[in-house]
Design a protein around this motif. Structure first.
Motif, PDB file in Angstrom:
ATOM      1  N   LYS A 164     -28.691  92.500 -27.102  1.00  0.00           N
ATOM      2  CA  LYS A 164     -29.934  92.046 -26.406  1.00  0.00           C
ATOM      3  C   LYS A 164     -31.202  93.197 -26.198  1.00  0.00           C
ATOM      4  CE  LYS A 164     -27.699  88.410 -27.055  1.00  0.00           C
ATOM      5  NZ  LYS A 164     -28.157  87.391 -28.104  1.00  0.00           N
ATOM      6  N   VAL A 195     -20.781  88.986 -19.672  1.00  0.00           N
ATOM      7  CA  VAL A 195     -20.787  88.940 -21.290  1.00  0.00           C
ATOM      8  C   VAL A 195     -21.167  87.467 -21.761  1.00  0.00           C
ATOM      9  CG1 VAL A 195     -19.324  89.251 -23.399  1.00  0.00           C
ATOM     10  CG2 VAL A 195     -19.089  90.901 -21.442  1.00  0.00           C
ATOM     11  N   GLU A 241     -24.487  87.177 -24.084  1.00  0.00           N
ATOM     12  CA  GLU A 241     -24.148  86.531 -25.406  1.00  0.00           C
ATOM     13  C   GLU A 241     -25.202  85.334 -25.591  1.00  0.00           C
ATOM     14  OE1 GLU A 241     -19.900  87.877 -26.470  1.00  0.00           O
ATOM     15  OE2 GLU A 241     -20.075  86.081 -25.751  1.00  0.00           O
ATOM     16  N   ARG A 242     -25.393  84.545 -24.722  1.00  0.00           N
ATOM     17  CA  ARG A 242     -26.175  83.366 -24.912  1.00  0.00           C
ATOM     18  C   ARG A 242     -27.612  83.798 -24.405  1.00  0.00           C
ATOM     19  NH1 ARG A 242     -29.209  80.830 -26.065  1.00  0.00           N
ATOM     20  NH2 ARG A 242     -29.597  78.447 -26.174  1.00  0.00           N
ATOM     21  N   CYS A 276     -24.349  94.121 -26.049  1.00  0.00           N
ATOM     22  CA  CYS A 276     -24.298  92.598 -26.442  1.00  0.00           C
ATOM     23  C   CYS A 276     -25.609  92.209 -27.505  1.00  0.00           C
ATOM     24  CB  CYS A 276     -24.315  91.690 -25.151  1.00  0.00           C
ATOM     25  SG  CYS A 276     -23.089  91.459 -24.184  1.00  0.00           S
TER      26      CYS A 276
END
Length: 209
Positions: free
Chosen positions: A162, A131, A135-136, A160
């Motif tokens: 993306k 995660v 997230e980044r 997430c």
């Protein structure tokens, strides 16, 4: 064994339309099959991988999965090299098992060196808690070269927020709505992958940022 399964099974659950089609091709009646797309199991969320510092303004492209030839990692590295050479400010994070295919990771490292990507690629090894990585991440890539039945990593990226750029193989096209929550490449080539990644690089509002 396949004939016996086709004869004896009353109901089969397939995790993708691709798998249903494969079984239908060997004689399983479509009436006996139901497609229920898989949902990724809960990963252990203990611990947080150390994320590297990024070059100023760099976007993060992430690959999750086995570091294996059939998963398309070499093609991804070539695409990255072409994009970086063209002035794109990108880094690649690779989170996945590096040891299962003896000797291949050495080939991957040689490829990174020959493409002069040493400062642009980070190998995390196997990551239990993906995660923080996702997230980044700005863009997730799943360039499987084989008929991947239904890789969970695309769904995890969705969780997430993306988008995923995927090759048109196996069950991958079932997981992505083209140019809505991801990009389905026209074929399994470096050129097609560069096009797919560039689509989102040029459209920051569609990267979920």
């Amino acid at each position: 064994l396949t004939r016996q399964i086709c004869q004896r099974v009353n109901q089969m659950v397939c995790v993708s339309r691709f798998i249903k089609g494969q079984w239908n091709a060997v004689g399983m009646s479509p009436a006996k099959m139901q497609v229920i797309h898989n949902f990724p199991p809960s990963r252990v969320q203990i611990g947080k991988p150390k994320l590297p510092e990024l070059p100023a303004g760099a976007l993060v492209v992430t690959f999750l999965g086995q570091v294996a030839e059939h998963k398309g990692i070499l093609i991804l590295l070539e695409a990255m090299a072409r994009l970086v050479a063209g002035g794109r400010n990108l880094v690649l994070w690779v989170a996945g098992d590096q040891t299962w295919d003896n000797g291949f990771f050495e080939e991957v490292n040689r490829c990174v060196t020959s493409l002069t990507l040493q400062d642009r690629v980070t190998f995390f090894g196997y990551v239990t808690n993906v995660v923080p990585v996702l997230e980044r991440t700005d863009l997730h890539i799943c360039p499987s070269l084989f008929p991947d039945p239904l890789p969970n990593v695309v769904v995890e990226a969705k969780q997430c927020g993306k988008p995923s750029v995927v090759f048109p193989n196996g069950g991958l096209p079932e997981l992505v709505e083209h140019k809505v929550d991801g990009y389905i490449c026209r074929d399994s080539s470096v050129d097609a992958l560069v096009e797919g990644i560039s689509y989102y690089l040029d459209r920051p509002d569609e990267r979920g940022v």
